[in-house]
Scaffold this motif. Structure first.
Motif, PDB file in Angstrom:
ATOM      1  N   ASN A   1       0.851  -1.176   0.000  1.00 51.12           N
ATOM      2  CA  ASN A   1       0.000   0.000   0.000  1.00 51.12           C
ATOM      3  C   ASN A   1       0.895   1.237   0.000  1.00 51.12           C
ATOM      4  N   GLN A   2       0.333   2.364   0.360  1.00 53.69           N
ATOM      5  CA  GLN A   2       1.090   3.613   0.404  1.00 53.69           C
ATOM      6  C   GLN A   2       1.015   4.259   1.787  1.00 53.69           C
ATOM      7  N   LEU A   3       0.935   3.422   2.819  1.00 53.24           N
ATOM      8  CA  LEU A   3       0.798   3.930   4.178  1.00 53.24           C
ATOM      9  C   LEU A   3       2.039   4.713   4.596  1.00 53.24           C
ATOM     10  N   GLU A   4       1.828   5.874   5.173  1.00 52.95           N
ATOM     11  CA  GLU A   4       2.924   6.750   5.569  1.00 52.95           C
ATOM     12  C   GLU A   4       2.939   6.959   7.081  1.00 52.95           C
ATOM     13  N   GLY A   5       3.974   7.650   7.509  1.00 52.98           N
ATOM     14  CA  GLY A   5       4.091   7.954   8.934  1.00 52.98           C
ATOM     15  C   GLY A   5       4.751   6.827   9.698  1.00 52.98           C
ATOM     16  N   SER A   6       4.684   6.900  11.008  1.00 54.93           N
ATOM     17  CA  SER A   6       5.313   5.898  11.862  1.00 54.93           C
ATOM     18  C   SER A   6       4.316   4.797  12.210  1.00 54.93           C
ATOM     19  N   LEU A   7       4.846   3.653  12.594  1.00 52.41           N
ATOM     20  CA  LEU A   7       4.012   2.535  13.016  1.00 52.41           C
ATOM     21  C   LEU A   7       3.534   2.797  14.441  1.00 52.41           C
ATOM     22  N   PRO A   8       2.191   2.849  14.666  1.00 58.45           N
ATOM     23  CA  PRO A   8       1.689   3.209  16.000  1.00 58.45           C
ATOM     24  C   PRO A   8       2.121   2.203  17.070  1.00 58.45           C
ATOM     25  N   ASN A   9       2.302   2.715  18.275  1.00 54.44           N
ATOM     26  CA  ASN A   9       2.663   1.858  19.407  1.00 54.44           C
ATOM     27  C   ASN A   9       1.554   0.869  19.747  1.00 54.44           C
ATOM     28  N   GLU A  10       0.306   1.207  19.365  1.00 53.26           N
ATOM     29  CA  GLU A  10      -0.823   0.337  19.701  1.00 53.26           C
ATOM     30  C   GLU A  10      -0.725  -1.028  19.048  1.00 53.26           C
ATOM     31  N   VAL A  11       0.151  -1.163  18.057  1.00 54.60           N
ATOM     32  CA  VAL A  11       0.284  -2.468  17.417  1.00 54.60           C
ATOM     33  C   VAL A  11       0.717  -3.520  18.430  1.00 54.60           C
ATOM     34  N   GLY A  12       1.380  -3.095  19.474  1.00 52.59           N
ATOM     35  CA  GLY A  12       1.814  -4.030  20.492  1.00 52.59           C
ATOM     36  C   GLY A  12       0.703  -4.536  21.389  1.00 52.59           C
ATOM     37  N   ASN A  13      -0.518  -3.995  21.229  1.00 53.91           N
ATOM     38  CA  ASN A  13      -1.645  -4.439  22.051  1.00 53.91           C
ATOM     39  C   ASN A  13      -2.368  -5.641  21.468  1.00 53.91           C
ATOM     40  N   MET A  14      -2.045  -5.991  20.229  1.00 52.29           N
ATOM     41  CA  MET A  14      -2.719  -7.120  19.576  1.00 52.29           C
ATOM     42  C   MET A  14      -1.975  -8.405  19.947  1.00 52.29           C
ATOM     43  N   HIS A  15      -2.229  -8.882  21.118  1.00 49.31           N
ATOM     44  CA  HIS A  15      -1.430  -9.960  21.702  1.00 49.31           C
ATOM     45  C   HIS A  15      -1.594 -11.290  20.982  1.00 49.31           C
ATOM     46  N   ALA A  16      -2.701 -11.464  20.238  1.00 54.46           N
ATOM     47  CA  ALA A  16      -2.919 -12.736  19.543  1.00 54.46           C
ATOM     48  C   ALA A  16      -2.256 -12.770  18.179  1.00 54.46           C
TER      49      ALA A  16
END
Length: 1001
Positions: A291-306
């Motif tokens: 895709n063309q996603l920009e910016g930084s990877l959000p910290n919330e990605v670490g909340n998806m524990h599964a």
């Protein structure tokens, strides 16, 4: 996640939906004795009538009234309700075949299926119903819970009637367009019908065009039971998540999300994802790649524990990798490749991912020492890691001993980095390794058999681009592997031909070019029957190819055929017969002398590129070109070929480049050459061709850009048809016997009218008759050009050269004035002809001209001052003409050597001697250190004439007027009266002007 575990997860997920769709107790009971409903049986038989081809026998058990097998409940793919006898399942799923060419079922879907009112399961996937859209009557099978029409060849708009299937749990309409020929894209005009299917748990619309579905996100958000959402390559409209989006009725069980390859450019998709309730404990698979996603990877990605699978590759994400990723303890697959993540060191948190199996961080900006990376990964993930790709970063250092601590490693890719150390022998302990890519680094040291001792599974080996890396392997060593790909370009293998290569029998790619081999190819070495690419160029291999065992037929699966490059060696003798699947052959810059066997094959070959240039080949070209009808590029220059161009060249309809320069060809050009209408490059220079230039070259070859016929014996005039070539950028007719004038229409050459590159794109197309597939590829060509008195080969910049060379001919007449319209010209050579007239004053418009040679003609007149505008001019020759006057003054023209103006006796000015009117006058008596000088007779005569003229002018001018006034009284009175009147008028005008000025004040 490893591939087998991923497949297992998908299988379990599918099984779940099937069980839900058939959860009724009636489906689990025995039903062999149940008789189907007659109306439904007739509906199935009508469906069978619409099927034209059944390659897999899916309908072979479907009987009719005359067969014993009348009970449709016992037919293959049919299941009935055990109590009512109604058909509840129709499973005619096809099978995956090679490129989907032999589909199981082909034909039309009969509308009779609408009579199956109780049908809850319908699967027609992996078939070919190409001639029709998805039938709208499917929307009236209101009992459907499972619908799979994927990869069935349907096209056009998806019917909105599917929204009537309120009981639907699983919907799969995905397809892959490259599996079918000439199929229209599946699309929707509106996705609102999907919002009616509230029970949907599984959705796969991959490759369906959803570009008009601007509300797609709101619709899928409001499906409360959604678990599986696959919208890959759907051309989704990229928009921000609506602020008013409600999450009250959204799914709480989403476990699989694939939105890859959609061009999404708004990172707010993360905001929607993180706001979904239960996403932290359910989402196991997330793919937002391509895709063309920009910016930084959000910290919330670490909340998806599964989360066990995370793919964000091929986006524009940047900044550091968030530390919260260390919370993803279930993560098995992490792909962040082809982004712009920046890190001076690989994040230490990656060492905490104890279940990590795949790590892809290639094509980022990671700057770290490789031993540090290995130390980080050995903290926890070294036992599980199977795939490690850190290619195309800025990683340096050596391959340490600690690499042996990764027993599960299958792929190690560190290509295109800055590795500058040695390779530890412990690399050879990675017994699971099947792919090793260390190419394009600066590794050094020596590799021995111990570096490969336990690599029995290795199939892909690429060490190319490490010029200081030495492979010193004993001759008696037998490798434990059979490689598929061997790339050792620029490594030091020689001088002896590597004996361990003799044991390799299954390779498809072998590249040992530039490896310092100075040896003959051993007779025990054979080419693999799987060969697709062989490159041994730029060595010093000698001997012949007569002992090389070349497979005439191959079990080739690649559509690209066989490519062989053995150029720049010392191989001699005859060119052998190659397999008919050969598509590209480069044997240039060798010592081959006999082409007969190769150039006249008994059957057609797939060759598109043939380069035999710079050899010792001689004799006539066989008239066998009809067996090379795929040829696009021919290089036979710099050999000793003789005779004429054979007439069968007319069969080369795809021919784009023909290079026969510097041979001994003779005779007239055959008319059949005009049939090669795709020509872009035609180079026949430095031969003995005679006769006239074919006028058809200018009318049939509309793409011709490079025409070089120089140094031959062509006669006659320049054909006017050449002016019709819109792409002609290089015209070389020098050193011939061409007569007549330069045609005025030469100004019509459009490609020379501006400086842009108008060279047509060279490409080849190979037809694979076994699968009716056409493979298209790009090709770049190079050609020699006389440039600034030397022959120079132009490659990738040849499209920027605009050149006309008509020198050394018998041309007469004037240079066309409108030649100044060719403002893209960089070189113009008209020397050694019999041209007359002046240089057009508009020559200054050729501002890009770097070379101008008009020497050895009969041109006359002054050199126009506009020539000083040619600021790029670096080579000029106007010698041996009849130019006169002063050389225009300008830094450019005065900077040339006087020889460029020599042979023009009436030409003067720097850098030649000064013109006579610019010569300073000399006193008759010198100074203290100067000897007295006498005036020449010419000077004396000049001053005598000057004195006489002054005296006569005074007598006639003065006494002719004043004498008349003295002698004639009436004239004298009139003269003084005229001055009195003028004085009075002037006085009155002054007074009036003063009066007007005072009134204004």
């Amino acid at each position: 996640m490893s591939s087998h575990k991923l497949l297992l997860s998908c299988f379990l997920l599918f099984s779940y939906f099937i069980c839900v769709a058939h959860g009724l107790d009636t489906l689990s009971s025995h039903h062999n004795n149940v008789m189907c409903i007659e109306k439904e049986r007739e509906a199935l038989l009508k469906f069978k009538e619409g099927i034209q081809i059944d390659n897999c026998g899916l309908l072979s058990s479907w009987g009719d009234d005359d067969d014993d097998n009348k009970n449709c409940c016992q037919w293959r793919g049919i299941r009935c309700n055990n109590q009512t006898g109604h058909v509840i399942k129709l499973d005619l799923r096809g099978v995956v075949t090679y490129y989907f060419k032999d589909h199981c079922l082909q034909g039309k879907v009969s509308s009779s299926l609408v009579d199956l009112k109780h049908l809850s399961y319908l699967d027609l996937s992996l078939n070919n119903f190409q001639d029709q859209p998805i039938p709208s009557f499917v929307g009236y099978l209101v009992s459907l819970k499972y619908l799979n029409l994927s990869n069935a060849g349907f096209s056009g708009e998806i019917p909105h009637q599917i929204g009537n299937l309120s009981h639907l749990i699983s919907l799969d309409l995905s397809y892959y367009i490259h599996f079918y020929d000439n199929i229209e894209n599946l699309y929707v005009k509106n996705l609102s019908w999907l919002s009616n299917l509230k029970l949907l748990s599984y959705i796969d619309l991959s490759s369906v065009s959803l570009s008009r579905a601007i509300d797609w996100l709101k619709i899928v958000n409001d499906l409360p039971f959604l678990r599986f959402l696959h919208l890959e390559s759907c051309n989704l409209p990229s928009s921000s998540v609506p602020l008013q989006l409600s999450y009250i009725n959204s799914t709480t069980t989403l476990s699989y999300l694939n939105l890859a390859d959609n061009g999404l450019n708004d990172s707010s998709i993360f905001q929607w994802l993180f706001n979904l309730s239960g996403i932290d404990t359910h989402l196991a698979y997330l793919d937002l790649s391509n895709n063309q996603l920009e910016g930084s990877l959000p910290n919330e990605v670490g909340n998806m524990h599964a989360l066990s699978y995370l793919d964000l590759s091929n986006n524009k994400l940047q900044g550091p990798i968030p530390n919260t990723i260390s919370n993803l303890q279930s993560l098995q697959h992490l792909d962040l490749s082809s982004n712009n993540f920046q890190s001076s060191q690989l994040p230490k948190i990656l060492g905490n991912l104890c279940h990590l199996q795949s790590l892809y961080l290639n094509k980022n900006n990671i700057t770290d020492e490789f031993p540090n990376i290995i130390q980080t990964l050995t903290r926890c993930s070294n036992k599980s890691l199977s795939y490690l790709n850190l290619g195309e970063n800025h990683i340096w250092g050596l391959i340490p001993d600690a690499i042996g601590a990764f027993p599960s490693l299958k792929q190690l890719c560190l290509n295109n980095n800055r590795l500058n150390g040695t390779i530890s022998p412990r690399l050879g302990q990675l017994s699971m390794l099947d792919r090793l890519d260390l190419s394009s680094n600066s590794l050094h040291g020596t590799l021995s058999s111990s570096h490969f001792s336990e690599l029995s599974r290795l199939q892909y080996l690429d060490l190319s681009g490490n010029s200081a890396l030495v492979l010193d392997i004993d001759d008696d060593w037998t490798p434990p592997f059979q490689l598929d790909t061997i790339r050792l370009t620029s490594c030091r293998l020689g001088p002896i031909f590597p004996n361990w290569l003799v044991s390799q029998k299954n390779y498809s790619i072998l590249d040992i070019s530039g490896a310092g081999i100075s040896d003959s190819i051993p007779s025990s070495f054979t080419l693999s029957s799987k060969l697709t690419y062989l490159r041994m160029s730029q060595n010093m291999i000698y001997g012949t190819l007569s002992d090389l065992e070349i497979p005439i037929t191959t079990s080739l699966e690649s559509l690209n055929g066989v490519v062989i490059d053995m150029s720049f060696n010392h191989i001699e003798g005859a060119i052998p017969t190659f397999p008919t699947t050969l598509t590209s052959l480069s044997l240039n810059n060798n010592k081959f002398s006999d082409p007969t066997l190769f150039l006249c094959p008994k059957v057609k070959v797939s060759l598109y590129n043939l380069d035999l240039s710079n050899n010792l080949l001689s004799g006539k070209l066989p008239d066998c070109w009809m067996n090379f009808d795929q040829l696009s590029f021919i290089h036979l220059e710099n050999n000793n070929f003789s005779g004429v161009i054979p007439p069968s060249i007319r069969y080369l309809k795809k021919l784009e480049t023909l290079h026969l320069r510097n041979n001994r060809f003779s005779g007239e050009l055959p008319r059949s050459l005009e049939d090669c209408t795709s020509l872009v490059f035609l180079d026949l220079a430095h031969n003995s061709f005679s006769g006239r230039i074919l006028p058809g070259i200018g009318t049939n070859q509309k793409s011709l850009s490079f025409l070089s016929l120089g140094s031959n014996n062509f006669v006659g005039e320049i054909p006017l048809s050449l002016c019709q070539l819109p792409f002609l950028q290089i015209l070389d007719l020098a050193v011939n016997q061409i007569s007549g004038t330069i045609p005025n229409c030469i100004c019509n050459l459009k490609a020379m009218q501006d400086t842009s590159n108008m060279l047509p794109t060279l490409q080849y197309s190979i037809t694979d008759h076994s699968s009716s597939t056409v493979v298209v590829g790009l090709y770049s060509d190079a050609a020699p050009i006389m440039w600034k008195d030397a022959e120079r080969i132009f490659g990738k910049f040849i499209g920027l050269v605009k050149l006309i060379d008509l020198s050394h001919n018998k041309l007469k007449g004037k240079i066309p004035t409108k030649i100044s319209a060719l403002q893209g010209l960089v070189s113009l050579n008209l020397s050694r002809n019999s041209l007359v007239g002046n240089i057009t004053p508009e020559i200054g418009q050729l501002t890009g001209l770097e070379v101008l040679d008009l020497s050895n003609n009969h041109l006359s007149g002054e050199i126009p001052a506009s020539i000083t505008a040619l600021s790029s001019l670096s080579n000029l020759d106007l010698s041996d003409n009849h130019f006169s006057g002063e050389i225009p003054k300008g830094t450019q023209l005065q900077g040339f050597n006087a020889s460029v103006y020599a042979g023009n006796p009436q030409l003067c000015g720097a850098p030649l001697s000064n013109c006579s009117w610019d010569q300073p006058h000399h006193n008759s008596r010198g100074g203290d250190n100067t000897a007295p000088q006498d005036d020449t007779d010419d000077d004396k005569m000049f001053f005598l004439g000057l004195y006489v003229s002054v005296v006569l002018g005074f007598i006639i001018g003065f006494w002719g007027v004043c004498g008349t006034l003295v002698l004639k009284r009436s004239w004298r009175h009139a003269f003084f009266q005229f001055f009195d009147d003028m004085k009075d008028r002037l006085y009155v005008m002054v007074l009036l002007s003063i009066a007007k000025f005072k009134r204004r004040l």
